[in-house]
Design a protein around this motif. Structure first.
Motif, PDB file in Angstrom:
ATOM      1  N   GLU A  25      -2.595 -19.162  10.604  1.00  0.00           N
ATOM      2  CA  GLU A  25      -3.119 -18.076  11.428  1.00  0.00           C
ATOM      3  C   GLU A  25      -2.487 -18.069  12.813  1.00  0.00           C
ATOM      4  N   MET A  26      -2.151 -19.235  13.324  1.00  0.00           N
ATOM      5  CA  MET A  26      -1.487 -19.297  14.619  1.00  0.00           C
ATOM      6  C   MET A  26      -0.121 -18.625  14.556  1.00  0.00           C
ATOM      7  N   GLY A  27       0.627 -18.865  13.486  1.00  0.00           N
ATOM      8  CA  GLY A  27       1.920 -18.216  13.316  1.00  0.00           C
ATOM      9  C   GLY A  27       3.039 -18.949  14.039  1.00  0.00           C
ATOM     10  N   PRO A  28       4.291 -18.703  13.615  1.00  0.00           N
ATOM     11  CA  PRO A  28       5.426 -19.441  14.187  1.00  0.00           C
ATOM     12  C   PRO A  28       5.697 -19.130  15.651  1.00  0.00           C
ATOM     13  N   LEU A  29       5.455 -17.882  16.085  1.00  0.00           N
ATOM     14  CA  LEU A  29       5.766 -17.513  17.470  1.00  0.00           C
ATOM     15  C   LEU A  29       4.866 -18.253  18.450  1.00  0.00           C
ATOM     16  N   LEU A  30       3.542 -18.169  18.247  1.00  0.00           N
ATOM     17  CA  LEU A  30       2.626 -18.824  19.171  1.00  0.00           C
ATOM     18  C   LEU A  30       2.730 -20.339  19.061  1.00  0.00           C
ATOM     19  N   LEU A  31       2.986 -20.848  17.860  1.00  0.00           N
ATOM     20  CA  LEU A  31       3.125 -22.290  17.690  1.00  0.00           C
ATOM     21  C   LEU A  31       4.352 -22.798  18.444  1.00  0.00           C
ATOM     22  N   SER A  32       5.436 -22.052  18.393  1.00  0.00           N
ATOM     23  CA  SER A  32       6.637 -22.432  19.139  1.00  0.00           C
ATOM     24  C   SER A  32       6.381 -22.401  20.633  1.00  0.00           C
ATOM     25  N   ARG A  33       5.608 -21.394  21.074  1.00  0.00           N
ATOM     26  CA  ARG A  33       5.232 -21.308  22.494  1.00  0.00           C
ATOM     27  C   ARG A  33       4.380 -22.515  22.886  1.00  0.00           C
ATOM     28  N   LEU A  34       3.466 -22.892  22.008  1.00  0.00           N
ATOM     29  CA  LEU A  34       2.572 -24.000  22.297  1.00  0.00           C
ATOM     30  C   LEU A  34       3.350 -25.297  22.477  1.00  0.00           C
ATOM     31  N   MET A  35       4.422 -25.471  21.695  1.00  0.00           N
ATOM     32  CA  MET A  35       5.207 -26.712  21.755  1.00  0.00           C
ATOM     33  C   MET A  35       6.423 -26.594  22.657  1.00  0.00           C
ATOM     34  N   ASP A  36       6.613 -25.422  23.289  1.00  0.00           N
ATOM     35  CA  ASP A  36       7.755 -25.219  24.182  1.00  0.00           C
ATOM     36  C   ASP A  36       9.066 -25.527  23.451  1.00  0.00           C
ATOM     37  N   CYS A  37       9.251 -24.890  22.315  1.00  0.00           N
ATOM     38  CA  CYS A  37      10.411 -25.170  21.461  1.00  0.00           C
ATOM     39  C   CYS A  37      11.647 -24.424  21.949  1.00  0.00           C
ATOM     40  N   THR A  38      12.802 -24.990  21.650  1.00  0.00           N
ATOM     41  CA  THR A  38      14.070 -24.304  21.875  1.00  0.00           C
ATOM     42  C   THR A  38      14.265 -23.262  20.771  1.00  0.00           C
ATOM     43  N   ASP A  39      15.323 -22.465  20.917  1.00  0.00           N
ATOM     44  CA  ASP A  39      15.597 -21.442  19.905  1.00  0.00           C
ATOM     45  C   ASP A  39      15.861 -22.076  18.540  1.00  0.00           C
ATOM     46  N   ALA A  40      16.624 -23.176  18.535  1.00  0.00           N
ATOM     47  CA  ALA A  40      16.926 -23.844  17.263  1.00  0.00           C
ATOM     48  C   ALA A  40      15.656 -24.394  16.618  1.00  0.00           C
ATOM     49  N   GLN A  41      14.791 -24.986  17.431  1.00  0.00           N
ATOM     50  CA  GLN A  41      13.540 -25.532  16.894  1.00  0.00           C
ATOM     51  C   GLN A  41      12.611 -24.417  16.422  1.00  0.00           C
ATOM     52  N   GLU A  42      12.594 -23.305  17.141  1.00  0.00           N
ATOM     53  CA  GLU A  42      11.774 -22.172  16.701  1.00  0.00           C
ATOM     54  C   GLU A  42      12.285 -21.637  15.367  1.00  0.00           C
ATOM     55  N   GLY A  43      13.612 -21.639  15.195  1.00  0.00           N
ATOM     56  CA  GLY A  43      14.178 -21.215  13.914  1.00  0.00           C
ATOM     57  C   GLY A  43      13.730 -22.111  12.770  1.00  0.00           C
ATOM     58  N   VAL A  44      13.681 -23.407  12.997  1.00  0.00           N
ATOM     59  CA  VAL A  44      13.228 -24.345  11.961  1.00  0.00           C
ATOM     60  C   VAL A  44      11.759 -24.080  11.618  1.00  0.00           C
ATOM     61  N   ILE A  45      10.931 -23.800  12.633  1.00  0.00           N
ATOM     62  CA  ILE A  45       9.517 -23.522  12.378  1.00  0.00           C
ATOM     63  C   ILE A  45       9.366 -22.239  11.560  1.00  0.00           C
ATOM     64  N   ASN A  46      10.174 -21.229  11.852  1.00  0.00           N
ATOM     65  CA  ASN A  46      10.131 -20.004  11.049  1.00  0.00           C
ATOM     66  C   ASN A  46      10.522 -20.277   9.607  1.00  0.00           C
ATOM     67  N   ILE A  47      11.531 -21.121   9.399  1.00  0.00           N
ATOM     68  CA  ILE A  47      11.922 -21.487   8.040  1.00  0.00           C
ATOM     69  C   ILE A  47      10.794 -22.238   7.342  1.00  0.00           C
ATOM     70  N   ALA A  48      10.102 -23.113   8.088  1.00  0.00           N
ATOM     71  CA  ALA A  48       8.983 -23.867   7.499  1.00  0.00           C
ATOM     72  C   ALA A  48       7.889 -22.914   7.000  1.00  0.00           C
ATOM     73  N   PHE A  49       7.564 -21.896   7.784  1.00  0.00           N
ATOM     74  CA  PHE A  49       6.545 -20.932   7.351  1.00  0.00           C
ATOM     75  C   PHE A  49       7.036 -20.141   6.135  1.00  0.00           C
ATOM     76  N   ARG A  50       8.330 -19.838   6.089  1.00  0.00           N
ATOM     77  CA  ARG A  50       8.884 -19.113   4.938  1.00  0.00           C
ATOM     78  C   ARG A  50       8.791 -19.966   3.672  1.00  0.00           C
ATOM     79  N   ILE A  51       9.137 -21.234   3.788  1.00  0.00           N
ATOM     80  CA  ILE A  51       9.058 -22.139   2.636  1.00  0.00           C
ATOM     81  C   ILE A  51       7.614 -22.284   2.166  1.00  0.00           C
ATOM     82  N   ALA A  52       6.696 -22.398   3.112  1.00  0.00           N
ATOM     83  CA  ALA A  52       5.285 -22.530   2.750  1.00  0.00           C
ATOM     84  C   ALA A  52       4.812 -21.312   1.962  1.00  0.00           C
ATOM     85  N   ASP A  53       5.243 -20.125   2.348  1.00  0.00           N
ATOM     86  CA  ASP A  53       4.866 -18.908   1.614  1.00  0.00           C
ATOM     87  C   ASP A  53       5.464 -18.903   0.213  1.00  0.00           C
ATOM     88  N   GLU A  54       6.739 -19.265   0.114  1.00  0.00           N
ATOM     89  CA  GLU A  54       7.421 -19.199  -1.170  1.00  0.00           C
ATOM     90  C   GLU A  54       6.926 -20.264  -2.151  1.00  0.00           C
TER      91      GLU A  54
END
Length: 540
Positions: free
Chosen positions: A122-151
């Protein structure tokens, strides 16, 4: 105006300090959002309190954060202290009645109220990345993680679910990189470390189930008053990023779940965002765009958002332009930045010919503010110098036992107090790992069995090739010693084992060559002998 049409804020004064008129916030325009600003100690918290009281009496639920603990007193009956009675008399508030309000206390850490939880999904990758102060590369990995979880049907509910998924991604990094783009193990490691920091800051209690139901913060009492949801934020402010991310998540959930209602006669919910500058400090553009989108569009969901902060410069211009109702307490102008803040605040008001807003902002007293609210057809009203009305509830915090009693009688008691840990990505991946380990163990055993069989077969072949070859009868005709001679030599002490060894080492080709050589030498000797004997006979 009646209490069902507007909220009484205070009474404006003319420059000669004479009373002019009562200032109201019209409920039909409360979903056009608002801004409450002012320096520390100028009365912002009291203004928030009287607005919350007004919305509650009008049947509108409220959600607000209690940053210093002072706002909890809204749940208790007020006390008619002298300075409050004097203010009520000055502004013409008659009668001035004390009142207590229906309050539900919440706390992300579950210490001063009911726990508030949400899931990683429910938090989602965008807010979660903001919460952890992620770099662009790390935010990309988190987006991939959410995609894998869905699939792969993996539920991401709490931090251990996300941590397990990231570990699994690290093991499959090469394969995932071909499918989704670069999945860098260093980025995964950095995210894992940031998750550990979040866990140490108490975010582990925030992520999980049961997740907050939006309907539970939109309750009304049997007598028609709206519930005031007070979030204990004094401890939460120690982690301002978690505080800001949580409130933005709550706004996003309201935006996504509530249906369109257009412009209702009064809001369905009013949301007060105290210490609003924490939301915008060092926020990336994509997050600012998200805030602007929610603030602009959530109005049609019947939700009003009021930002409470010290300085109007804390709010970006794109968001500031969406805020129609303004209450400006005193600001100081000692530094160039403070002077710019005062000018910004003054320029946002519709001018009043009776005074200079810039000069007045720096001279306002405690409990006094410049007020401009939306009037008929949503037109901003002329700014007025206003004495804010005193609250009807208690000024100051509740005692611990009072808070505990209110929590015990809460309508959501027992719904969120116990955490639930159901089957999710952590358990699913653990079972998958066990199954993979079992299959690997079976494959290893099969390989070992095959290798054992191969070694046994090779050993049998080597044994068959290493057996001694005994001479047959044909070999005796070509120079091998007879059986009798072998027996006789054996009596003389010769070693048959040694002779057999020599037989073993003599090949068929060698034996044939030796036999041929003996035959040739025999024939040659006979020919020479015949020649010699013939010459002797002829000499005679």
């Amino acid at each position: 105006m009646s209490d069902n049409e507007a909220i009484y804020i205070g009474t404006s004064r003319k420059p000669d300090d004479s009373i002019q008129q009562k200032e109201h916030l019209q409920l039909r325009y409360a979903n056009r959002h608002g801004l409450v600003t002012g320096a520390t100690g100028t009365g912002k918290t009291v203004t928030l309190q009287i607005l919350a009281e007004g919305f509650s009496n009008a049947g509108v639920p409220v959600f607000c954060a209690d940053v210093k603990g002072d706002l909890s007193g809204i749940a208790a009956m007020g006390e008619a202290k002298d300075f409050l009675v004097k203010r009520a008399k000055t502004i013409g508030l008659d009668p001035y009645e004390m009142q207590e309000f229906p309050v539900i206390f919440w706390d992300l850490f579950g210490e001063q109220g009911h726990p508030i939880r949400t899931t990683i999904s429910e938090m989602g990758p965008l807010l979660l990345s903001r919460l952890m102060d992620c770099t662009d590369a790390q935010e990309g990995v988190i987006n991939i993680a959410f995609r894998i979880a869905d699939e792969e049907g993996l539920l991401l509910l709490d931090l251990k679910d996300l941590r397990s998924l990231l570990s699994n991604m690290s093991e499959r990094a090469r394969d995932l990189s071909h499918r989704y783009g670069s999945v860098n193990r260093q980025s995964i490691g950095a995210i894992q470390r940031k998750l550990l920091v979040l866990e140490q800051q108490g975010a582990e209690m925030f992520f999980g189930e049961p997740a907050l139901r939006i309907a539970d913060i939109m309750r009304t009492t049997p007598d028609g008053r709206g519930a005031i949801n007070v979030l204990a934020a004094d401890k939460l402010m120690m982690n301002p990023r978690l505080y800001a991310t949580f409130l933005l998540w709550l706004l996003s959930e309201l935006f996504e779940e509530l249906p369109e209602v257009g412009d209702p006669d009064k809001p369905r919910l009013v949301f007060f965002f105290d210490e609003a500058h924490l939301l915008f400090d060092e926020a990336p553009k994509i997050l600012l765009d998200r805030v602007e989108q929610v603030v602009r569009l959530i109005r049609s969901k019947g939700v009003g958002v009021f930002f409470v902060t010290q300085n109007p410069l804390d709010v970006p211009d794109t968001v500031l332009s969406q805020l129609g109702n303004r209450i400006q307490h005193a600001l100081r102008a000692y530094t160039p930045r403070e002077q710019r803040a005062v000018k910004t605040a003054a320029d946002t008001f519709r001018p009043n010919p009776d005074f200079d807003a810039f000069e007045t902002i720096t001279r306002l007293g405690v409990g006094e503010a410049l007020v401009s609210t939306l009037e008929t057809k949503g037109v901003p009203g002329i700014v007025q110098r206003t004495l804010i009305r005193p609250p009807s509830s208690r000024l100051g915090p509740l005692e611990d036992h009072e808070r505990a009693e209110i929590v015990k009688l809460s309508p959501v008691m027992g719904q969120y107090d116990e955490a639930v840990d159901r089957d999710s990505a952590y358990e699913m991946l653990a079972r998958r790992a066990e199954e993979d380990a079992r299959r690997e163990e079976e494959a290893r055993r099969r390989e070992e069995e095959e290798e054992r069989r191969e070694r046994e077969e090779e050993a049998r072949e080597r044994n068959a090739r290493s057996q001694w070859r005994l001479p047959d009868d044909d070999d005796y005709e070509h120079g091998y010693p007879s059986r009798r001679s072998r027996r006789s030599s054996s009596r003389k002490g010769s070693s048959p084992r040694r002779r057999r060894t020599s037989y073993k080492r003599q090949t068929v080709t060698e034996a044939a060559l030796k036999s041929l050589a003996r035959s040739v030498s025999t024939q040659l000797g006979r020919a020479i002998a015949r020649g010699i004997l013939g010459s002797i006979k002829r000499g005679r």
